[in-house]
Design a protein around this motif. Structure first.
Motif, PDB file in Angstrom:
ATOM      1  N   ARG A 141      -8.331   4.362   1.479  1.00 45.88           N
ATOM      2  CA  ARG A 141      -9.030   4.911   0.166  1.00 45.88           C
ATOM      3  C   ARG A 141      -8.325   4.800  -1.105  1.00 45.88           C
ATOM      4  N   ARG A 142      -7.196   5.835  -0.948  1.00 51.23           N
ATOM      5  CA  ARG A 142      -6.283   5.990  -1.855  1.00 51.23           C
ATOM      6  C   ARG A 142      -5.555   4.872  -2.319  1.00 51.23           C
ATOM      7  N   ALA A 143      -5.082   4.101  -1.263  1.00 53.33           N
ATOM      8  CA  ALA A 143      -4.293   2.892  -1.717  1.00 53.33           C
ATOM      9  C   ALA A 143      -5.048   1.750  -2.502  1.00 53.33           C
ATOM     10  N   ILE A 144      -6.490   1.556  -2.052  1.00 55.86           N
ATOM     11  CA  ILE A 144      -7.344   0.739  -2.606  1.00 55.86           C
ATOM     12  C   ILE A 144      -7.429   1.132  -4.009  1.00 55.86           C
ATOM     13  N   ALA A 145      -7.655   2.461  -4.201  1.00 52.58           N
ATOM     14  CA  ALA A 145      -7.881   2.996  -5.599  1.00 52.58           C
ATOM     15  C   ALA A 145      -6.675   2.780  -6.458  1.00 52.58           C
ATOM     16  N   ALA A 146      -5.478   2.918  -5.953  1.00 50.47           N
ATOM     17  CA  ALA A 146      -4.425   2.819  -6.804  1.00 50.47           C
ATOM     18  C   ALA A 146      -3.960   1.391  -6.880  1.00 50.47           C
ATOM     19  N   GLY A 147      -4.096   0.229  -6.093  1.00 57.25           N
ATOM     20  CA  GLY A 147      -3.869  -0.924  -6.279  1.00 57.25           C
ATOM     21  C   GLY A 147      -2.522  -1.184  -5.872  1.00 57.25           C
ATOM     22  N   PRO A 148      -2.169  -2.649  -5.732  1.00 56.86           N
ATOM     23  CA  PRO A 148      -0.937  -3.020  -5.134  1.00 56.86           C
ATOM     24  C   PRO A 148       0.246  -2.741  -6.192  1.00 56.86           C
ATOM     25  N   GLY A 149       1.707  -2.530  -5.818  1.00 62.91           N
ATOM     26  CA  GLY A 149       2.636  -2.325  -6.658  1.00 62.91           C
ATOM     27  C   GLY A 149       2.685  -0.945  -7.002  1.00 62.91           C
ATOM     28  N   THR A 150       1.863   0.006  -6.216  1.00 58.26           N
ATOM     29  CA  THR A 150       1.974   1.473  -6.924  1.00 58.26           C
ATOM     30  C   THR A 150       2.364   2.237  -5.594  1.00 58.26           C
ATOM     31  N   GLU A 151       2.922   3.380  -5.831  1.00 60.90           N
ATOM     32  CA  GLU A 151       3.497   4.075  -4.492  1.00 60.90           C
ATOM     33  C   GLU A 151       2.438   4.482  -3.536  1.00 60.90           C
ATOM     34  N   GLU A 152       1.252   4.821  -3.641  1.00 54.88           N
ATOM     35  CA  GLU A 152       0.061   4.751  -2.812  1.00 54.88           C
ATOM     36  C   GLU A 152      -0.313   3.335  -2.307  1.00 54.88           C
ATOM     37  N   GLY A 153      -0.211   2.556  -3.223  1.00 54.13           N
ATOM     38  CA  GLY A 153      -1.163   1.335  -2.760  1.00 54.13           C
ATOM     39  C   GLY A 153      -0.188   0.468  -1.848  1.00 54.13           C
ATOM     40  N   ASP A 154       1.197   0.879  -2.021  1.00 56.32           N
ATOM     41  CA  ASP A 154       2.200   0.012  -1.176  1.00 56.32           C
ATOM     42  C   ASP A 154       1.964   0.600   0.135  1.00 56.32           C
ATOM     43  N   ARG A 155       1.468   1.468   0.599  1.00 57.31           N
ATOM     44  CA  ARG A 155       1.344   2.128   2.014  1.00 57.31           C
ATOM     45  C   ARG A 155       0.579   1.157   2.897  1.00 57.31           C
ATOM     46  N   ILE A 156      -0.153   0.243   2.353  1.00 57.64           N
ATOM     47  CA  ILE A 156      -0.863  -0.677   3.023  1.00 57.64           C
ATOM     48  C   ILE A 156      -0.453  -2.140   2.691  1.00 57.64           C
ATOM     49  N   LEU A 172     -10.615  -3.481   8.668  1.00 57.53           N
ATOM     50  CA  LEU A 172      -9.330  -2.994   9.418  1.00 57.53           C
ATOM     51  C   LEU A 172      -8.236  -3.456   8.479  1.00 57.53           C
ATOM     52  N   VAL A 173      -7.698  -2.178   7.665  1.00 64.79           N
ATOM     53  CA  VAL A 173      -6.712  -2.526   6.951  1.00 64.79           C
ATOM     54  C   VAL A 173      -5.398  -2.068   7.329  1.00 64.79           C
ATOM     55  N   GLU A 174      -4.530  -3.477   7.408  1.00 69.44           N
ATOM     56  CA  GLU A 174      -3.280  -3.117   8.056  1.00 69.44           C
ATOM     57  C   GLU A 174      -2.399  -2.308   7.060  1.00 69.44           C
ATOM     58  N   VAL A 175      -1.613  -1.455   7.609  1.00 73.08           N
ATOM     59  CA  VAL A 175      -0.588  -0.333   6.963  1.00 73.08           C
ATOM     60  C   VAL A 175       0.785  -0.998   6.864  1.00 73.08           C
ATOM     61  N   ASP A 176       1.586  -0.720   6.194  1.00 74.69           N
ATOM     62  CA  ASP A 176       2.944  -1.115   5.950  1.00 74.69           C
ATOM     63  C   ASP A 176       3.834  -0.234   6.739  1.00 74.69           C
ATOM     64  N   LEU A 177       4.339  -0.838   7.910  1.00 74.69           N
ATOM     65  CA  LEU A 177       4.981   0.168   8.824  1.00 74.69           C
ATOM     66  C   LEU A 177       6.490   0.235   8.339  1.00 74.69           C
ATOM     67  N   SER A 178       6.778  -0.560   7.235  1.00 71.91           N
ATOM     68  CA  SER A 178       8.112  -0.176   6.962  1.00 71.91           C
ATOM     69  C   SER A 178       8.268   0.953   5.779  1.00 71.91           C
ATOM     70  N   ASP A 179       7.204   1.537   5.119  1.00 74.00           N
ATOM     71  CA  ASP A 179       7.151   2.459   4.376  1.00 74.00           C
ATOM     72  C   ASP A 179       7.279   3.740   4.918  1.00 74.00           C
TER      73      ASP A 179
END
Length: 509
Positions: A141-156, A172-179
């Protein structure tokens, strides 16, 4: 100026798989179905879910306690669970990895399951669905609200400006395991439940993020929990390479799974022979790594059509059971298969429901459960059996062959080869030979030996003979165990002594 290729990722530090895994025989359960939980949560109408402690909690997980003695009687010693954490529907759409799904119960129910396992010497392995989360998960939810290229957004992960859905599923939203934050959370969650009594983790869809993404996470988990067993779900590719690069102890052997049901269904044991050659190659690579890694073998699981439904001739189920019980690797019996459960996986929404049924309160009620009508749209499907009258005999065959497996402990790391000179479409002699590794140490650190051999003495090889033909044939040695598929299903009586039954198997030495 000459450009140089970037350096390859550093391999994880060498590790040793836990010694107890060498004696592991798994009984795999899909708890949401097994325990009769509704297929969807009924309390997700607001921005949050659950709310106060105890809200909408139904204590279904304890149904599993009534089956632990069955697990032991079957010959298993590991309870391998599919998802038990807070989720929207099927368990792979996680909402909170720190909370038991309220459809199953709460942490007290988990503690009771751990205690029941400990009393019986059973290891408990949990399903870690970390590659993706529900689109309703707070992180999503937080990542989608923040959008790509943001600190929260880049967790997915993103596909342009849209969240990247696992295998095309938008929910089913994939997370970024490198974060780094995501890595910290996964390490913390895995450690939390290991400290609460779990003995290991199955890592769902481990193939999606890749071995290198998992390596730093598992290195940290191992540092704190060296006795934890890590099983990775990988479908295709070179399993030993993935294990070495990621730090996993075991990888799902899907190649062998496919070859077993396909070769038995089509009457083409040349296909099985080819797959066993690949399996032997994997075993050698695992052995050369020195880490004690082993493949997980199976003939069915929560994602596949039941083995009894895969085969056109039910008598050939005897061969499938024998291959699962005796081939090298760590075997896993999917709950219900030991009774001859039948169900087809369908490629549609809800297509997994039939292979994830509810189970009664005890094994004595399995046939009655088969006869029960489905309760309704939101309840799991009822358990179906290939031949209800044969359920006890199918169970007994599992018990006999798994007992042989336990007596011949070296089978876990045996070398496997098919006698090409005698191989036909319907006859295969599969020679199982103790490896040097299998004799060096047992699960307790001691020397492995056959049940009746002297300590340190090399056990004689075993030969598993498969006969898919319509006539019993002479066995190529002294028969230790024989199973007639016809007798198992229809109680027609065993085959003559010293033979390999028609549509059956014999283990000879």
């Amino acid at each position: 100026m000459t450009e140089t290729a970037p350096a390859a990722p550093a391999a994880p530090a060498p590790h040793a798989a836990p010694a107890w895994a060498r004696d592991a025989i798994c009984w795999q359960v899909y708890p949401l179905g097994f325990c009769g939980a509704p297929r969807h949560r009924e309390d997700l109408t607001g921005e949050t879910y659950g709310g106060a402690d105890g809200e909408n909690v139904v204590h279904r997980l304890r149904r599993l306690t009534g089956w632990l003695d069955h697990l032991v009687a079957l010959g298993a010693n590991v309870l391998l669970l599919n998802p038990i954490f807070d989720s929207v529907s099927h368990g792979y759409d996680t909402l909170d990895h720190r909370r038991i799904d309220p459809r199953l119960g709460d942490e007290e129910d988990f503690d009771a399951l751990v205690a029941g396992c400990r009393e019986r010497g059973i290891r408990l392995v949990l399903d870690g669905v970390f590659n993706h989360i529900s689109h309703l998960h707070p992180t999503a939810r937080r990542a989608i609200a923040a959008g790509p290229g943001t600190e929260e957004g880049d967790r997915i992960r993103w596909a342009g400006t849209s969240p990247y859905g696992f295998e095309g599923n938008d929910d089913l939203v994939e997370v970024d395991l490198s974060d780094p934050v995501i890595q910290d959370r996964i390490v913390e969650i895995m450690s939390r439940w290991l400290e609460s009594g779990a003995d290991g983790w199955r890592l769902d869809a481990m193939y999606a993020a890749g071995a290198e993404a998992w390596a730093p996470i598992l290195e940290r988990v191992r540092a704190a929990h060296p006795e934890a067993w890590i099983l990775g779900e990988v479908i295709h590719g070179e399993y030993p390479d993935f294990a070495a690069a990621s730090g996993a102890d075991s990888i799902t052997q899907y190649e062998l799974w496919k070859a077993i049901w396909s070769s038995l269904r089509d009457g083409n044991l040349f296909e099985l022979a080819h797959a066993l050659g690949r399996h032997q190659g994997f075993l050698e690579q695992f052995r050369e790594s020195g880490a004690g890694a082993l493949p997980l073998t199976f003939v069915g699981n929560h994602d596949t059509t039941r083995i009894a439904s895969q085969l056109e001739d039910g008598r050939d189920l005897a061969a499938a059971i024998a291959l699962l019980a005796l081939l090298p690797g760590i075997p896993a019996v999917y709950a219900g298969d030991e009774f001859g459960a039948a169900a087809m996986k369908e490629e549609r929404e809800g297509g997994d429901d039939a292979i994830r049924p509810w189970f009664p309160g005890s094994p004595d009620e399995v046939v009655a459960a088969h006869e029960a009508a489905d309760a309704g749209d939101e309840s799991p499907r009822s358990l179906q059996l290939l031949a209800p009258a044969a359920a006890g005999r199918i169970l007994e065959v599992h018990q006999r062959l798994l007992s042989l497996r336990r007596r011949e402990r070296w089978l876990v790391t045996a070398s496997v080869a098919v006698d090409e000179a005698t191989l036909t479409n319907t006859w295969a002699q599969i020679v199982l030979t103790p490896s040097a590794d299998g004799l060096e140490r047992g699960a307790d650190g001691g020397t492995d030996s056959a049940a009746d051999g002297a300590a340190g003495e090399r056990p004689a090889p075993l030969t598993l003979v498969l006969n898919l033909g319509d006539e019993a044939l002479p066995a190529p040695g002294a028969v230790l165990e024989a199973v007639s598929g016809a007798d198992m299903l229809d109680a027609v009586g065993p085959a003559a002594e010293g033979t390999v039954p028609a549509h059956g198997v014999a283990v000879v030495r």
